[in-house]
Design a protein around this motif. Structure first.
Motif, PDB file in Angstrom:
ATOM      1  N   LEU A 102       0.993  -1.231   0.167  1.00 63.01           N
ATOM      2  CA  LEU A 102      -0.165   0.107  -0.096  1.00 63.01           C
ATOM      3  C   LEU A 102       0.920   1.133  -0.081  1.00 63.01           C
ATOM      4  O   LEU A 102       1.661   1.418   0.885  1.00 63.01           O
ATOM      5  N   PRO A 103       0.927   2.104  -0.922  1.00 59.11           N
ATOM      6  CA  PRO A 103       1.920   3.181  -1.247  1.00 59.11           C
ATOM      7  C   PRO A 103       1.829   4.150  -0.089  1.00 59.11           C
ATOM      8  O   PRO A 103       2.916   4.726   0.138  1.00 59.11           O
ATOM      9  N   TYR A 104       0.839   4.353   0.841  1.00 64.19           N
ATOM     10  CA  TYR A 104       0.803   5.345   1.811  1.00 64.19           C
ATOM     11  C   TYR A 104       1.290   4.931   2.927  1.00 64.19           C
ATOM     12  O   TYR A 104       1.361   5.552   4.011  1.00 64.19           O
ATOM     13  N   PHE A 105       1.593   3.584   3.156  1.00 62.94           N
ATOM     14  CA  PHE A 105       2.028   2.818   4.319  1.00 62.94           C
ATOM     15  C   PHE A 105       3.602   3.016   4.216  1.00 62.94           C
ATOM     16  O   PHE A 105       4.308   2.841   3.181  1.00 62.94           O
ATOM     17  N   PHE A 113      -0.653  -4.179   8.487  1.00 60.33           N
ATOM     18  CA  PHE A 113      -1.728  -4.224   7.730  1.00 60.33           C
ATOM     19  C   PHE A 113      -2.191  -5.776   7.148  1.00 60.33           C
ATOM     20  O   PHE A 113      -3.097  -6.217   7.478  1.00 60.33           O
TER      21      PHE A 113
ATOM     22  N   MET B   1      -6.015   4.677   7.335  1.00 66.09           N
ATOM     23  CA  MET B   1      -6.869   5.533   6.357  1.00 66.09           C
ATOM     24  C   MET B   1      -6.314   7.143   6.253  1.00 66.09           C
ATOM     25  O   MET B   1      -6.687   7.480   5.072  1.00 66.09           O
ATOM     26  N   ALA B   3      -3.559   7.995   6.443  1.00 67.09           N
ATOM     27  CA  ALA B   3      -2.500   8.002   5.497  1.00 67.09           C
ATOM     28  C   ALA B   3      -2.844   7.790   4.052  1.00 67.09           C
ATOM     29  O   ALA B   3      -2.206   8.510   3.171  1.00 67.09           O
ATOM     30  N   ALA B   4      -3.819   7.030   3.896  1.00 68.50           N
ATOM     31  CA  ALA B   4      -4.331   6.897   2.340  1.00 68.50           C
ATOM     32  C   ALA B   4      -4.743   8.590   1.875  1.00 68.50           C
ATOM     33  O   ALA B   4      -4.507   8.611   0.772  1.00 68.50           O
ATOM     34  N   TYR B   7      -1.983  10.793   1.116  1.00 72.14           N
ATOM     35  CA  TYR B   7      -1.169  10.159  -0.004  1.00 72.14           C
ATOM     36  C   TYR B   7      -1.740  10.661  -1.102  1.00 72.14           C
ATOM     37  O   TYR B   7      -1.117  11.223  -2.151  1.00 72.14           O
ATOM     38  N   GLU B 318      -5.235  -1.770  -4.557  1.00 74.45           N
ATOM     39  CA  GLU B 318      -5.276  -1.636  -2.896  1.00 74.45           C
ATOM     40  C   GLU B 318      -6.122  -2.639  -2.346  1.00 74.45           C
ATOM     41  O   GLU B 318      -5.718  -3.547  -1.365  1.00 74.45           O
ATOM     42  N   ALA B 322      -5.664  -5.881  -0.296  1.00 69.35           N
ATOM     43  CA  ALA B 322      -6.481  -6.409   1.030  1.00 69.35           C
ATOM     44  C   ALA B 322      -6.649  -7.765   0.957  1.00 69.35           C
ATOM     45  O   ALA B 322      -6.497  -8.619   1.843  1.00 69.35           O
ATOM     46  N   LEU B 335     -12.692  -0.866   3.141  1.00 71.19           N
ATOM     47  CA  LEU B 335     -11.271  -0.115   3.217  1.00 71.19           C
ATOM     48  C   LEU B 335     -11.580   1.005   2.290  1.00 71.19           C
ATOM     49  O   LEU B 335     -11.215   2.191   2.597  1.00 71.19           O
ATOM     50  N   GLU B 339     -12.296   5.293   3.424  1.00 66.22           N
ATOM     51  CA  GLU B 339     -11.464   6.384   3.304  1.00 66.22           C
ATOM     52  C   GLU B 339     -12.086   7.235   2.166  1.00 66.22           C
ATOM     53  O   GLU B 339     -12.038   8.673   2.833  1.00 66.22           O
TER      54      GLU B 339
END
Lengths: 281, 1037
Positions: A102-105, A113, B1, B3-4, B7, B318, B322, B335, B339
């Motif tokens: 996941l690019p934002y982690f 996660f 979340m 963070a997403a 981003y 993404e 998951a 998920l 977001e």
């Protein structure tokens, strides 16, 4: 130490349904990978390696045949059971490190996660730090992914696949697009995981150098097992129906349709071509 | 979340902005509607006088209640109604007769007592009356009649039905008053202004006397015909939007009269009329606001869904990850949903705040003062609805994540999926088709009717976006064959990316909505202007005190000889409001000065006065020679009255009865119509005589016509021939022998045989054929036609036909008018009336009847003052001024007009939403685009070509969507404009509504919108284009 999972397929067939025509990606694969074994799947593009890998990971259901991973018969499992299987039993590294993250982690957050479903299922998972340490990237674990070099990203992808300490680790070209040093780092890590956790490792690769570092390789050709290599030695593999695919060099000597006699002479099985003999029709 | 969200902070910012707009739209409608309703209430209240909103109880003394006072009337009002009003003002009145001076006859006047009256009078000199029979007189009367303080005015007390003996009361003057201006106190009562004004009582003209003010003690039981009133001023604080229903129910439902009050007391209030007016306005808003906002809401929902779909599409890898890590399909969808939902939720309160701020700004800038700041529950409901819509749309958009397998999630979207017509498309097309058919046949109402314009655009956008894909694919292949890399890249980019569908659809809807909104505003403006122009007829209308059309025409001509600046206008109505009124204008001046209803061309040429000059008679005596050859019916006996003996006389043939009379009819310069006897001719026989009759026109007259009448009552008819030679003045011939100088004779009645027909003659001779049974037969001078040409609006008056019907002339006498053209509406008169030529009617002379009004139209507001001053110099006072601008401003303040201005908001919001969509979609896909383009760059395609292709790829969907939107907007404008109420009045609009699409305005708005959106698309594309770099090939993060 994790107990590696056995992987067994019997008459595995997978057909992709496309508009107007069907394509058989696998046409009867019989293969067994022993628990704790490290196996490389080789073969030309389109041979069915990645399909085989995704079937091992429970991402698709086979069109026919059976896939057993440990005690799980994947072709008959429900969606929920497959979710649980992916959460705990198997880790899959997709081709291209970024596709696994996941690019934002950060790497640590990605591992965390990936552990969530296993935790929810009551599975005992190692602390993220332990996983990251195992793959050798504890120092970069909290850095933004965008700042990591390709090798580190691949290690992060590996760490995510190993997050729940699975019994089976599947890798689709885990060393592609990497420098030699990074490639070696990833291979070392795979062997370390196998060694320390006992995890069964199956990787797809095109790279002969990579293949050379794997104790066992299985060549997939035209959707079937075309041969095996063990410790540098190449073998043809007799399939469950008794057929034996010839190695490429032998195919030149025995073109399709050639008639051969099979003789046992003092314990040695010999293929004797029938002179001028091509099979009719 | 978080963070997403961080981003993709640019995308998140735009999503927040999008949800801000969505919730602002949802909350703004009720906020604005409530403010408009408050404005409506305040406008209605401020334009209503205290008297208009007061409740008045009237009662007269009678045998059952011989001595009650005004306070007793309070019991006539139910307590619940009473609570709405403030302290009442009681008054008693009765008629008195005051002899203003010893040598004068008593004048009728009114004796008045009123609560707290002295607080509203300036008493100079004297004191407030406190004792019985003390009175204040007006200061004007005190001066005019030289009354003194202490003087006694005797008046008879009106008896009770004449049965009681007349009483006389002596009213002592204790002071003189001047009325202080206090409209809230006086309401419609006016004490002064009558002093010295002539009053016609029976056959006598008496000087008027102002009201006499006294204390209520004066009205003892002797005043048996005294009238009492109790006026309750409305407590306006209690008159709110929320109490309207209750007040209306109180005044309508339970009634305003109580059984406990004085018998026969009458309770009156005009408040229900005011409330009904506000209600109509509210009803208009309840149609307009949902009509506009429902469409914007639909656009916002569609935008949210499409943008959410794009965002979800971007998050498919993404979601796949998951699933890969063991999350269930629900978990993976959750998920993504979480977001997006959190991101969108951030914008909801911002949107609500924006709506509140926007409403407050409008309240301050546009709406009348006093509109309170309110947050109605409907606006909170709007916010909740926006939140719900956001959640539903995100859920819908995220549903594929839940449905698709992991391997499907890991793959990019297949081309075949984009080409497939989905359920949403089919539903939108079906609803749009249903709506179009319903609106076309007029059978559709309700929410679907309101949303049809947007549905049409939505369906057209969705279908077009489907159809464009194979077209661009074919174009791409063709361009590849021709080696046009840039064009091929554009085409394949359009084919591959899902943004095409979203942008085409959203831009279609946005442009359609903007076009519809712009058209609605322009059409409304056009109709309001048409109504305003019709109300005044010209840019400025000056009402005058003139009663003489001729004198006013002269005065106006002196001010403006050309008729280019000002022209006189006469409006004559009948007492019956449903009858056909007359509007007289100078037809030659009309085009340059007055307004014609759009789409109607008055055939003013048909109204022009006849090309026969009026004959001005300036002299002292009418001269000429008359010759007659007359007969009575053969054998008819002239029966003379019987003599004293009662025996009939024998037949008499010579001389035969009373002579017949030849008269000349003239009009004076003041417009008075007079007749002068020219000659008496024998009942029968032949002969001739010189004419020599006095004209009696010291200031000159206009020749109006000739009259002939048999005066002998005992003869049934006179027939024969009459010639007048050399008819002139003081021996000078007027040369009136030409037949074209006279109108054709018109019989006084259809069954009449009477005639006064002009015969061919030679020289200066007027030869007349006569058949006369006793009616006055007339030959009119042709400067005024016998049947006036007119333009008729509305039905032909009863008893008439298009060829001839009766209308009132400017002098109040009936004139016969033919409808040369039937028009939908006439200035000032509206949908019913007749327009005739002023100059023609003015030639007839006479003065304006009481039901008439003489005005002056002025072509430019800048000239109004000069014309007023010029008229004043001519002795014509301007009583009032009405301008088209004022009428327009009043219409602009109507609920319908204010409501329709919401269209501006919806148009702007639609463009903003569309612009945001273009940006969001670019932001959402820039990484993939940049990577693809970088790969192409690596293959040797120049950067400039790539960037141009990228710009074209972004601009094409905008242009395609704009064209579709323009067409749909125009179609919707034609279909749905009849749903939009443009006026607060429930009556049929006059002039008839002109709902034709405003093509130039629509084209201009469409161009503007396309320009803005293309600019946004270009900027977004260039932004993405700047990110094309080789490192993107490896950079997937």
């Amino acid at each position: 130490m994790t107990r590696g999972l056995r992987v067994t397929t019997r008459g595995l067939v997978h057909i992709y349904r496309a508009e107007g025509h069907d394509v058989a990606a696998l046409s009867g694969v019989d293969l067994t990978v022993a628990p704790g074994e490290v196996v490389g799947l080789l073969g030309p593009s389109g041979a069915g390696k990645s399909t085989l890998l995704t079937l091992f990971g429970g991402l698709m259901r086979p069109s026919a045949g059976r896939v057993l991973v440990g005690d799980h018969e994947l072709s008959t499992m429900s969606e929920a059971d497959l979710d649980g299987f992916r959460a705990a039993e198997v880790g899959l590294v997709l081709q291209g490190a970024a596709r696994n993250l996941l690019p934002y982690f950060t790497a640590r957050q990605n591992v965390d996660f990936a552990q969530q479903p296993a935790r929810r299922a009551g599975r005992d998972v190692p602390p993220p730090g332990e996983v990251l340490e195992l793959v050798g990237m504890d120092g970069a674990a909290t850095r933004p992914l965008g700042s990591l070099p390709p090798g580190q990203l691949q290690l992060a992808a590996l760490a995510v696949a190993l997050a729940s300490r699975p019994g089976l680790l599947l890798g689709d070209e885990p060393t592609s697009q990497l420098h030699h040093s990074s490639r070696d780092l990833v291979l070392d890590t795979l062997h370390r995981v196998n060694r320390e956790w006992g995890t069964t490792v199956v990787v797809v690769t095109h790279d002969p150098d990579v293949a050379a570092r794997l104790p066992r390789t299985v060549t997939i050709r035209d959707g079937r097992v075309g041969g095996e290599g063990r410790s540098g030695e190449e073998y043809a593999v007799v399939s469950a129906d008794g057929s034996l695919p010839l190695p490429p060099a032998a195919v030149d000597a025995f073109p399709p349709g050639a008639l051969v006699r099979v003789h046992e002479i003092e314990g040695v099985w010999t293929l004797v071509p029938e002179s001028g003999g091509l099979q009719d029709g | 979340m978080w963070a997403a969200i961080r981003y993709r902070r640019a995308q998140a910012a735009f999503l927040v902005l999008l949800s801000t707009l969505v919730s602002a739209c949802a909350a703004f409608a009720p906020l604005y509607q409530r403010s408009l309703e408050q404005a409506l209430l305040r406008t209605a209240l401020s334009s209503a006088s205290v008297a208009d909103t007061a409740l008045v109880v009237r009662g007269g003394r009678g045998p059952a209640n011989p001595s009650f006072t005004s306070a007793a009337l309070e019991a006539s009002v139910p307590q619940r109604v009473r609570a709405l009003y403030r302290t009442p003002i009681g008054a008693m009145t009765d008629s008195v007769e005051i002899r203003p001076a010893p040598n004068k006859k008593p004048s009728p006047a009114t004796l008045v007592s009123r609560d707290r009256v002295c607080e509203h009078l300036r008493i100079v000199p004297g004191t407030c009356p406190s004792a019985k029979d003390e009175v204040l007189v007006s200061r004007a009367d005190l001066r005019s009649w030289d009354w003194k303080l202490g003087q006694v005015l005797a008046t008879p007390v009106p008896g009770a039905g004449g049965a009681a003996p007349a009483l006389t009361r002596n009213l002592k003057i204790v002071g003189a008053y001047e009325v202080l201006p206090a409209p809230a106190y006086w309401m419609r009562t006016r004490l002064d202004g009558k002093s010295g004004t002539p009053l016609v009582v029976g056959t006598e003209v008496l000087p008027g006397v102002d009201d006499l003010v006294t204390s209520e003690a004066t009205f003892d039981s002797d005043w048996r015909q005294a009238q009492a009133t109790l006026a309750f001023p409305l407590d306006r604080r209690l008159f709110t939007l929320d109490s309207l229903g209750e007040i209306s129910e109180l005044l309508h439902g339970s009634g305003t009269s109580s059984r406990q009050g004085i018998d026969g007391a009458l309770v009156e209030t005009r408040l229900p009329v005011l409330i009904d007016g506000i209600r109509v306005g509210q009803q208009r808003l309840q149609v307009i606001v949902p009509l506009l906002m429902a469409q914007l809401g639909l656009l916002a929902a569609a935008v949210l869904l499409l943008v959410a779909q794009a965002a979800v599409e971007q998050r498919r890898p993404e979601a796949a990850l998951a699933r890969l890590r063991g999350h269930s399909s629900h978990g993976a969808a959750r998920l993504v949903r979480r977001e997006l939902t959190v991101t969108v939720a951030l914008g909801l309160p911002l949107g609500f705040a924006l709506a509140v701020v926007l409403t407050a700004a409008l309240r301050r800038v546009v709406l009348p003062a006093g509109v309170p700041f309110e947050v109605p529950w409907q606006s909170l409901a709007g916010l909740a609805t926006a939140a719900l819509v956001c959640v539903v749309m995100i859920r819908l958009a995220a549903s594929p994540v839940q449905r698709l397998t992991i391997s499907a999630l890991l793959r990019r979207v297949g081309g075949e999926r984009r080409r497939r017509v989905g359920l949403v498309d089919a539903l939108a097309v079906a609803l749009a088709a249903f709506g179009v058919i319903g609106l076309g046949t007029g059978s559709l109402q309700g929410p679907l009717a309101l949303m049809t314009p947007t549905l049409v655009a939505l369906a057209a956008g969705l279908v077009t976006s489907r159809l464009v894909v194979p077209v661009v694919a074919a174009s791409g292949r063709a361009n590849v064959r021709r080696g046009r890399v840039g064009a091929a890249l554009t085409a394949f980019g359009l084919e591959r990316r899902p943004a095409l569908r979203t942008v085409v659809t959203v831009v279609s809807v946005a442009v359609a909505l903007t076009v519809f909104a712009a058209n609605a505003v322009v059409v409304g403006e056009r109709n309001w202007t048409a109504r305003a122009q019709l109300e005044t007829g010209a840019p400025v209308m000056l009402d005058t005190d003139s009663r003489s059309p001729t004198a006013l025409l002269s005065a106006v001509r002196r001010v403006d000889p050309s008729g280019d600046v000002a022209t006189p206008v006469a409006v004559v109505r009948r007492t019956d409001p449903g009858s056909t009124a007359t509007l007289a204008v100078v037809s030659g001046d009309f085009d340059g000065l007055a307004f014609q209803p759009r789409g109607t061309t008055y055939r003013l040429g048909a109204l022009a006065p006849p090309d026969v000059a009026s004959v001005q008679l300036r002299g002292t005596r009418v001269t000429g020679r008359i010759t007659w050859d007359l007969a009575i019916p053969a054998g008819e006996t002239v029966q003379l009255p019987s003599g004293q003996s009662g025996r009939p006389r024998p037949p008499v043939t010579e001389p035969g009865g009373d002579p017949s009379e030849l008269r000349i009819r003239v009009t004076t310069p003041d417009g008075q119509r007079l007749t002068r006897l020219l000659a008496q001719v024998p009942l029968q026989g032949k002969g001739s005589a010189d004419l020599d009759a006095p004209l009696l026109c010291p200031r000159g007259c206009r020749l109006d016509g000739l009259e002939f009448r048999k005066t002998a009552e005992l003869v049934s008819a006179v027939t024969g021939r009459l010639t007048i030679t050399g008819l002139g003045l003081d021996g000078r011939s007027l040369r009136l022998s030409s037949p074209r100088q006279w109108n054709r004779f018109t019989a006084p009645a259809t069954s009449s045989q009477d005639t006064l027909r002009l015969l061919p003659s030679r020289g200066d001779t007027i030869a007349l054929e006569i058949v006369n049974t006793g009616f006055s037969v007339e030959l009119d001078h042709a400067d005024v036609p016998a049947v006036l040409p007119g333009l008729l609006a509305g039905p032909v008056p009863p008893g008439g036909s298009v060829a001839g019907f009766q209308a009132l002339g400017v002098n109040g006498t009936p004139v016969t008018v033919s409808a040369e053209q039937t028009v939908p509406a006439l200035p000032v008169l509206g949908g019913q009336g007749v327009l005739v030529d002023y100059e023609t009617l003015a030639r007839l002379g006479g003065t304006l009847p009481d039901t008439g009004r003489l005005s002056v139209w002025v072509g430019s507001p800048a000239d109004a003052d000069r014309v007023s001053a010029g008229l004043a110099a001519q002795g014509v006072t301007v009583l009032g001024r009405h301008s088209e601008a004022e009428s327009k401003a009043r219409l602009d303040e109507s609920a319908a007009a204010r409501g329709l201005r919401l269209a501006v908001f919806t148009g702007v919001m639609a463009v903003l939403l569309a612009g945001l969509v273009v940006i969001v979609l670019t932001v959402t896909g820039w990484r993939v685009v940049a990577r693809d383009m970088a790969a192409l760059h690596l293959s040797g395609v120049p950067l400039a070509v790539l960037r141009r292709a990228l710009v074209a790829e972004h601009v094409v969907p905008v242009v395609v969507g704009a064209v579709v939107g323009l067409v749909c907007g125009l179609v919707s404008s034609v279909l749905a404009m009849p749903l939009v109420p443009l006026f607060d009045s429930a009556a049929d609009p006059v002039p008839p509504l002109d709902l034709g699409p405003a093509l130039p305005a629509v084209a201009a708005v469409a161009l503007l919108v396309v320009g803005v959106l293309v600019a946004v698309a270009c900027a977004a594309a260039l932004g993405a284009g700047r990110r094309i770099a080789l490192r993107r090939i490896r950079d997937s993060l």
